[in-house]
Design an enzyme around this catalytic site. Structure first.
Site, PDB file in Angstrom:
ATOM      1  N   ALA A 192       0.865  -1.179   0.000  1.00 33.13           N
ATOM      2  CA  ALA A 192       0.000   0.000   0.000  1.00 33.13           C
ATOM      3  C   ALA A 192       0.900   1.227   0.000  1.00 33.13           C
ATOM      4  O   ALA A 192       2.034   1.178   0.491  1.00 33.13           O
ATOM      5  CB  ALA A 192      -0.872  -0.016   1.244  1.00 33.13           C
TER       6      ALA A 192
ATOM      7  N   GLU B 241      -0.493  -9.305  -0.831  1.00 33.39           N
ATOM      8  CA  GLU B 241      -1.923  -9.582  -0.637  1.00 33.39           C
ATOM      9  C   GLU B 241      -2.674  -9.561  -1.969  1.00 33.39           C
ATOM     10  O   GLU B 241      -3.555 -10.381  -2.209  1.00 33.39           O
ATOM     11  CB  GLU B 241      -2.512  -8.554   0.343  1.00 33.39           C
ATOM     12  CG  GLU B 241      -1.950  -8.746   1.752  1.00 33.39           C
ATOM     13  CD  GLU B 241      -2.295  -7.595   2.679  1.00 33.39           C
ATOM     14  OE1 GLU B 241      -1.912  -6.449   2.370  1.00 33.39           O
ATOM     15  OE2 GLU B 241      -2.948  -7.831   3.700  1.00 33.39           O
TER      16      GLU B 241
ATOM     17  N   GLY C 138       0.593  -5.011   0.825  1.00 30.81           N
ATOM     18  CA  GLY C 138      -0.559  -5.083  -0.074  1.00 30.81           C
ATOM     19  C   GLY C 138      -0.208  -5.704  -1.420  1.00 30.81           C
ATOM     20  O   GLY C 138      -1.086  -6.244  -2.103  1.00 30.81           O
TER      21      GLY C 138
ATOM     22  N   GLU D 277       4.308  -5.135   7.278  1.00 37.51           N
ATOM     23  CA  GLU D 277       3.505  -4.069   7.901  1.00 37.51           C
ATOM     24  C   GLU D 277       3.899  -3.802   9.341  1.00 37.51           C
ATOM     25  O   GLU D 277       3.842  -2.671   9.820  1.00 37.51           O
ATOM     26  CB  GLU D 277       2.006  -4.417   7.826  1.00 37.51           C
ATOM     27  CG  GLU D 277       1.407  -4.315   6.435  1.00 37.51           C
ATOM     28  CD  GLU D 277       1.519  -5.582   5.598  1.00 37.51           C
ATOM     29  OE1 GLU D 277       2.330  -6.478   5.946  1.00 37.51           O
ATOM     30  OE2 GLU D 277       0.807  -5.678   4.583  1.00 37.51           O
TER      31      GLU D 277
HETATM   32  N1  CAA Z   1       4.588   3.270  -0.455  1.00 38.06           N
HETATM   33  C1  CAA Z   1       5.010   4.445  -0.955  1.00 38.06           C
HETATM   34  N2  CAA Z   1       6.189   4.606  -1.595  1.00 38.06           N
HETATM   35  C2  CAA Z   1       6.985   3.514  -1.694  1.00 38.06           C
HETATM   36  C3  CAA Z   1       6.621   2.262  -1.177  1.00 38.06           C
HETATM   37  C4  CAA Z   1       5.351   2.161  -0.533  1.00 38.06           C
HETATM   38  N3  CAA Z   1       4.868   1.005  -0.065  1.00 38.06           N
HETATM   39  N4  CAA Z   1       7.623   1.401  -1.419  1.00 38.06           N
HETATM   40  C5  CAA Z   1       8.568   2.066  -2.067  1.00 38.06           C
HETATM   41  N5  CAA Z   1       8.200   3.352  -2.241  1.00 38.06           N
HETATM   42  C6  CAA Z   1       8.944   4.427  -2.884  1.00 38.06           C
HETATM   43  C7  CAA Z   1      10.090   4.915  -2.014  1.00 38.06           C
HETATM   44  O1  CAA Z   1       9.633   5.820  -1.042  1.00 38.06           O
HETATM   45  C8  CAA Z   1      11.002   5.529  -3.049  1.00 38.06           C
HETATM   46  O2  CAA Z   1      10.481   6.773  -3.388  1.00 38.06           O
HETATM   47  P1  CAA Z   1      11.481   8.073  -3.468  1.00 38.06           P
HETATM   48  O3  CAA Z   1      12.403   7.703  -4.617  1.00 38.06           O
HETATM   49  O4  CAA Z   1      10.556   9.195  -3.765  1.00 38.06           O
HETATM   50  O5  CAA Z   1      12.177   8.134  -2.169  1.00 38.06           O
HETATM   51  C9  CAA Z   1      10.807   4.622  -4.264  1.00 38.06           C
HETATM   52  O6  CAA Z   1       9.573   3.936  -4.048  1.00 38.06           O
HETATM   53  C10 CAA Z   1      11.899   3.568  -4.378  1.00 38.06           C
HETATM   54  O7  CAA Z   1      11.982   2.881  -3.162  1.00 38.06           O
HETATM   55  P2  CAA Z   1      13.351   2.667  -2.362  1.00 38.06           P
HETATM   56  O8  CAA Z   1      14.283   3.800  -2.619  1.00 38.06           O
HETATM   57  O9  CAA Z   1      12.995   2.377  -0.945  1.00 38.06           O
HETATM   58  O10 CAA Z   1      13.897   1.359  -3.112  1.00 38.06           O
HETATM   59  P3  CAA Z   1      14.864   0.260  -2.521  1.00 38.06           P
HETATM   60  O11 CAA Z   1      15.249  -0.595  -3.676  1.00 38.06           O
HETATM   61  O12 CAA Z   1      15.945   0.856  -1.696  1.00 38.06           O
HETATM   62  O13 CAA Z   1      13.960  -0.611  -1.493  1.00 38.06           O
HETATM   63  C11 CAA Z   1      11.974  -1.780  -0.820  1.00 38.06           C
HETATM   64  C12 CAA Z   1      12.895  -1.369  -1.981  1.00 38.06           C
HETATM   65  C13 CAA Z   1      12.697  -2.754   0.107  1.00 38.06           C
HETATM   66  C14 CAA Z   1      10.761  -2.476  -1.428  1.00 38.06           C
HETATM   67  C15 CAA Z   1      11.549  -0.528  -0.015  1.00 38.06           C
HETATM   68  O14 CAA Z   1      11.064   0.441  -0.913  1.00 38.06           O
HETATM   69  C16 CAA Z   1      10.467  -0.790   0.999  1.00 38.06           C
HETATM   70  O15 CAA Z   1      10.733  -1.320   2.064  1.00 38.06           O
HETATM   71  N6  CAA Z   1       9.208  -0.365   0.686  1.00 38.06           N
HETATM   72  C17 CAA Z   1       8.108  -0.449   1.613  1.00 38.06           C
HETATM   73  C18 CAA Z   1       7.603  -1.879   1.718  1.00 38.06           C
HETATM   74  C19 CAA Z   1       6.481  -1.956   2.733  1.00 38.06           C
HETATM   75  O16 CAA Z   1       6.644  -1.710   3.903  1.00 38.06           O
HETATM   76  N7  CAA Z   1       5.277  -2.365   2.260  1.00 38.06           N
HETATM   77  C20 CAA Z   1       4.105  -2.492   3.101  1.00 38.06           C
HETATM   78  C21 CAA Z   1       3.246  -1.294   2.989  1.00 38.06           C
HETATM   79  S1  CAA Z   1       1.926  -1.294   4.166  1.00 38.06           S
HETATM   80  C22 CAA Z   1       0.705  -2.214   3.470  1.00 38.06           C
HETATM   81  O17 CAA Z   1       0.842  -2.730   2.385  1.00 38.06           O
HETATM   82  C23 CAA Z   1      -0.574  -2.343   4.273  1.00 38.06           C
HETATM   83  C24 CAA Z   1      -1.529  -3.362   3.772  1.00 38.06           C
HETATM   84  O18 CAA Z   1      -1.543  -4.488   4.235  1.00 38.06           O
HETATM   85  C25 CAA Z   1      -2.461  -3.054   2.734  1.00 38.06           C
END
Ligand code: CAA
Length: 257
Positions: A65, A111, A108, A131
């Site tokens: 998400a 999911e 998500g 999460e």
């Molecule tokens: N939401 C918003 N933006 C996101 C994102 C997310 N879930 N995941 C990545 N991005 C964005 C980053 O903020 C970054 O944007 P900027 O360039 O503007 O800073 C861009 O995508 C690239 O990401 P990274 O620089 O972090 O890339 P990376 O290769 O270093 O890392 C990653 C990749 C490990 C996937 C890391 O991006 C990450 O941990 N992302 C979040 C994953 C996460 O926690 N997902 C769960 C979300 S909560 C949810 O989904 C609730 C539910 O159950 C519905």
């Protein structure tokens, strides 16, 4: 319709949706979900489509998400707008949907893949429910669907530690149906989808409905449901065609009736 966060194509009888928000690793925001629901609704209504493939990019199926969009949500906003419920469209689709996953399928994203009927993973795929690292838990079915796919112990491990699972572990645990080399992912998923779309659509839909029933009911009730649906198949033209073609040693020509 012009899409900004996804690409939508029709290849023969297969509908292909590619999540396309590269700047955020296909993070699922409300605009993307609305577009996805529109595209899926279109394929659902189109009799010429027999199967759908949902995929992302090489780097990410979807990184979850959109944290930036949901970070400031209040409880009342989440509750009153029934946040996330509209994501369920994939699981409500009656036509078969295959998730073709490369790279990250997190939160998500994982999911969403699990809402599809089965997952074909590239050897680069990484699945996770991180999460808890954000101070929440999965909210789009992860605690329920992951547990049904991989069992309690591994689901607890994934949801409580937030660790990622690679493609090999995902296949071993039953989360994905097969793992293919990354550069063959779309080709393999399309091949599977074309195969499904070449069968009778109503029969494929009834088969999907029956398999899904196993999640919702007891074994005895599920088998009864299967039997009723199985019997009903003898009212279809495609059953007559499929069995006559076998006897005549020819390829069946299903007409989805
Ligand atoms: N939401 C918003 N933006 C996101 C994102 C997310 N879930 N995941 C990545 N991005 C964005 C980053 O903020 C970054 O944007 P900027 O360039 O503007 O800073 C861009 O995508 C690239 O990401 P990274 O620089 O972090 O890339 P990376 O290769 O270093 O890392 C990653 C990749 C490990 C996937 C890391 O991006 C990450 O941990 N992302 C979040 C994953 C996460 O926690 N997902 C769960 C979300 S909560 C949810 O989904 C609730 C539910 O159950 C519905």
């Amino acid at each position: 319709m012009g899409y900004e966060n996804i690409r939508v194509e029709t290849r023969g009888r297969v509908g292909l949706v590619t999540l396309n928000r590269p700047s955020a690793l296909n993070a699922l925001n409300s605009a993307l979900i609305a577009e996805l629901n529109t595209a899926l609704g279109g394929f659902e209504a189109d009799e010429k489509i027999g199967c759908v493939v949902l995929t992302g990019s090489e780097k990410a199926f979807a990184a979850g998400a959109d944290i930036k969009e949901m970070g400031s949500l209040t409880y009342m906003e989440a509750y009153l707008n029934d946040f996330i419920t509209s994501w369920d469209q994939v699981s409500r689709s009656r036509k078969p949907i295959i998730a073709a996953v490369a790279g990250y399928a997190l939160g998500g994203g994982c999911e969403l893949a699990m809402m599809c009927d089965f997952i074909i993973a590239a050897d680069t795929a990484k699945f996770g429910q991180p999460e808890i690292t954000l101070g929440v838990m999965p909210g789009a079915g992860g605690t329920q669907r992951l547990t049904r796919f991989v069992g309690k112990s591994k689901a607890m491990d994934m949801c409580l530690t937030g660790r990622m699972m690679d493609a090999e572990e995902a296949e071993r645990s039953g989360l994905v149906s097969r793992v293919v080399p990354a550069d063959e992912l779309l080709e393999e998923a399309m091949k599977a989808a074309e195969k499904i779309a070449g069968f009778s659509l109503p029969i494929a839909m009834m088969t999907k409905e029956s398999v899904n029933r196993s999640y919702e009911t007891t074994l005895a009730e599920g088998v009864r449901f299967e039997r009723r649906v199985f019997h009903s198949m003898f009212a279809t033209e495609d059953q007559k065609e499929g069995m006559s073609a076998f006897v005549d040693k020819r390829k069946p020509q299903f007409n989805n009736r």
